[in-house]
Design an enzyme around this catalytic site. Structure first.
Site, short mmCIF file in Angstrom:
data_model
loop_
_atom_site.label_atom_id
_atom_site.label_comp_id
_atom_site.label_asym_id
_atom_site.label_seq_id
_atom_site.Cartn_x
_atom_site.Cartn_y
_atom_site.Cartn_z
N ARG A 109 2.01 62.10 30.66
CA ARG A 109 2.31 61.53 31.98
C ARG A 109 2.63 62.69 32.92
NH1 ARG A 109 7.80 59.61 34.18
NH2 ARG A 109 7.10 59.03 36.25
N HIS A 153 5.78 60.99 42.93
CA HIS A 153 7.01 61.44 42.28
C HIS A 153 7.76 62.27 43.33
CE1 HIS A 153 8.93 62.31 38.13
NE2 HIS A 153 9.73 62.89 39.02
N GLU A 198 10.66 56.21 39.99
CA GLU A 198 12.09 56.12 40.33
C GLU A 198 12.30 56.00 41.84
OE1 GLU A 198 14.26 59.37 38.57
OE2 GLU A 198 13.74 58.77 36.55
N ASN A 321 12.61 54.57 32.84
CA ASN A 321 13.20 55.91 32.73
C ASN A 321 14.68 55.70 32.49
OD1 ASN A 321 10.69 56.77 33.47
ND2 ASN A 321 11.35 57.86 35.31
N TYR A 323 18.42 57.42 31.15
CA TYR A 323 19.25 58.54 30.72
C TYR A 323 20.67 58.08 30.38
CZ TYR A 323 15.41 61.43 32.29
OH TYR A 323 14.16 62.00 32.42
N GLU A 381 10.45 57.98 30.58
CA GLU A 381 11.27 59.19 30.56
C GLU A 381 12.53 58.90 29.76
OE1 GLU A 381 12.45 61.07 34.24
OE2 GLU A 381 10.45 60.81 35.09
O1 IFM Z 1 13.69 65.70 36.39
C1 IFM Z 1 13.95 64.37 36.66
C2 IFM Z 1 12.66 63.63 36.99
O2 IFM Z 1 11.99 64.21 38.06
C3 IFM Z 1 12.96 62.19 37.32
N1 IFM Z 1 13.76 61.56 36.32
C4 IFM Z 1 14.95 62.26 35.88
C5 IFM Z 1 14.59 63.68 35.48
C6 IFM Z 1 15.84 64.42 34.94
O3 IFM Z 1 16.87 64.40 35.87
#
Ligand code: IFM
Length: 476
Positions: A109, A153, A198, A321, A323, A381
């Site tokens: 990706r 992006h 995002e 995505n 985290y 992600e």
């Molecule tokens: O690096 C970023 C990415 O561009 C978008 N999602 C989170 C990643 C880590 O912070």
């Protein structure tokens, strides 16, 4: 977070809705997976984005993006660096594709830089810019790696920002034109498309908080940044569908459970309101053809009749995505009354300071299944950073392997609970330019020497390679 436009009146309205809904601060409980085996057709991949890795900002007729403008002021970037070099991937793309293939990852990706394709934001496409992505797609395909192209992006052409950026409805139409050019030039070899990456992060950090390009600190800009991205996405999907046979089209969102700081009921109300903007403001228009109330109020008169028919396009998958969760609190010092809160005391953090909570991923996947029609899902992600700083990358990155293992357990648990998760893309391939954090934060499974560009695989690269080969998730 000081300026989310939630007025006292709106706050009262969402309070009532939140309490009526009896929102749980913790979400669905996650069980340990019964099996640690992923199926043979599970898609293993890695993800990058153009501005973070390409460099070569003046090559082959590329126009300026809002990030070129933003990082021209070194004070905005933690280590005063900029995106001029990235990982030099505009030249080293074949080496990157080889690293991906050597790790048994079958999916890449990457994002296409809008200003390489339409340097002035409108008008004829730049053939040389498109040629680069043809070469990149071919380098992937020749090595048995399927290309997945993200169209936006965060690197909006500066020319479009000069005409109002996302505040201007025209920007949505230009996104559709750009998608059409990409479809014409690449649709014979690229079949997987993600229109927005995002969008919530771009809307809030770029337009309200000002930490990201275009650097606005303007609560009034939020509505346009939400709605015109969603509208542009709908129009772009129509273009891709019309022009690319066999296309698989989706969207990628920064989906995060919004949890209240502590037990205070007012923080629960604030977190519910924020959820309606951050998650609902992007999920609902594409999957339900509606906006949650707080998002609709932020958008106001920008929402025109028929718009929600455009935003609600059939998608083949939703990209998640993930985290960590977001903690939210009532903040009386902020005009919006919403502020970022702290995770519970003692909760584990990654080196980046983000809370480690794989249950948030499980909760997000289950929410998509239950509340959004059970779409096909890909983790587009997930990953974690080295400790902040200018030091060299940690090559023996056991902390990263532990993080990935925990999150992949959450994926297995969600699959066992019925969520249709079909793949996982690690963020990121190579340590790259992490936006306002410059090079101080490293997410790669491959390190990069900034002076020479030389790539060195880390322990996590070998770990991912083995996992992608067998689909068997090892135990800690
Ligand atoms: O690096 C970023 C990415 O561009 C978008 N999602 C989170 C990643 C880590 O912070």
């Amino acid at each position: 977070m000081t300026d989310i436009p939630l007025t006292r009146r709106r706050f009262a309205a969402v309070s009532a809705a939140a309490l009526a809904a009896g929102c749980s601060p913790k979400g669905t409980a996650m069980k340990a997976p019964a099996s640690r085996q992923f199926p043979p057709d599970f898609a293993w991949g890695t993800a990058t984005s153009a501005y973070q890795i390409e460099g070569a900002r003046d090559a082959d007729g590329r126009g300026k993006s809002i990030w070129d403008t933003f990082d021209a002021d070194p004070a905005r970037i933690r280590d005063r660096s900029n995106g001029a070099i990235g990982c030099d991937s505009y030249r080293r793309y074949a080496e990157d594709a080889q690293l991906i293939a050597d790790a048994n990852l079958k999916h890449y990706r990457f994002s296409i830089a809008w200003p390489r394709v339409v340097p002035d934001g409108a008008g004829a496409p730049n053939a040389k810019g498109l040629d680069y992505y043809r070469r990149l797609a071919d380098a992937s395909l020749e090595r048995g790696v399927t290309p997945w192209a993200t169209l936006f992006h965060w690197d909006l052409p500066q020319a479009l920002q000069d005409r109002g950026g996302w505040a201007n409805r025209e920007t949505a139409l230009r996104l559709a034109d750009y998608a059409g050019h990409v479809a014409d030039a690449l649709g014979d070899r690229v079949k997987h498309f993600i229109v927005l990456n995002e969008a919530a992060v771009h809307a809030v950090l770029g337009h309200v908080i000002g930490d990201h390009a275009p650097g606005l600190k303007d609560a009034a800009a939020l509505g346009g940044a939400i709605h015109h991205q969603n509208l542009g996405q709908g129009l772009a999907i129509q273009q891709l569908r019309a022009k690319v046979s066999g296309a698989r089209i989706g969207t990628t969102m920064a989906l995060q459970p919004c949890r209240p700081e502590g037990d205070a009921p007012q923080n629960l109300i604030a977190s519910t309101a924020f959820d309606a903007l951050w998650n609902g403001g992007f999920l609902d228009p594409v999957l339900k053809g509606a906006y949650p109330k707080p998002a609709e109020e932020a958008i106001g008169s920008l929402l025109l009749p028929g718009d929600l028919d455009i935003t609600k396009q059939p998608v083949d998958f939703v990209g998640v995505n993930y985290y960590s969760p977001i903690y939210v609190k009532l903040d009386l010092n902020s005009p919006a009354r919403i502020g970022f809160g702290r995770p519970p005391k003692g909760s584990p953090r990654d080196a980046f300071g983000r809370e480690i909570d794989p249950s948030g991923l499980f909760e997000t996947l289950m929410r998509l299944k239950t509340d959004y029609g059970d779409p096909l899902l890909y983790i587009t992600e997930n990953g974690c950073s080295d400790p902040f700083g200018d030091g060299p990358a940690v090559i023996d990155d056991g902390f990263r392997i532990a993080y990935l293992r925990q999150h992949l357990e959450a994926v297995l648990s969600a699959r066992e609970a019925g969520a249709r998760v079909a793949g996982y893309f690690h963020w990121s391939l190579v340590d790259n330019w992490e936006w306002a954090l410059g090079y101080t934060s490293k997410f790669g499974c491959v390190a990069m020497d900034r002076a020479t560009g030389v790539r060195t695989p880390k322990a996590s690269y070998a770990w991912l390679k083995q996992l992608a080969l067998t689909g068997a998730l090892d135990a800690a």
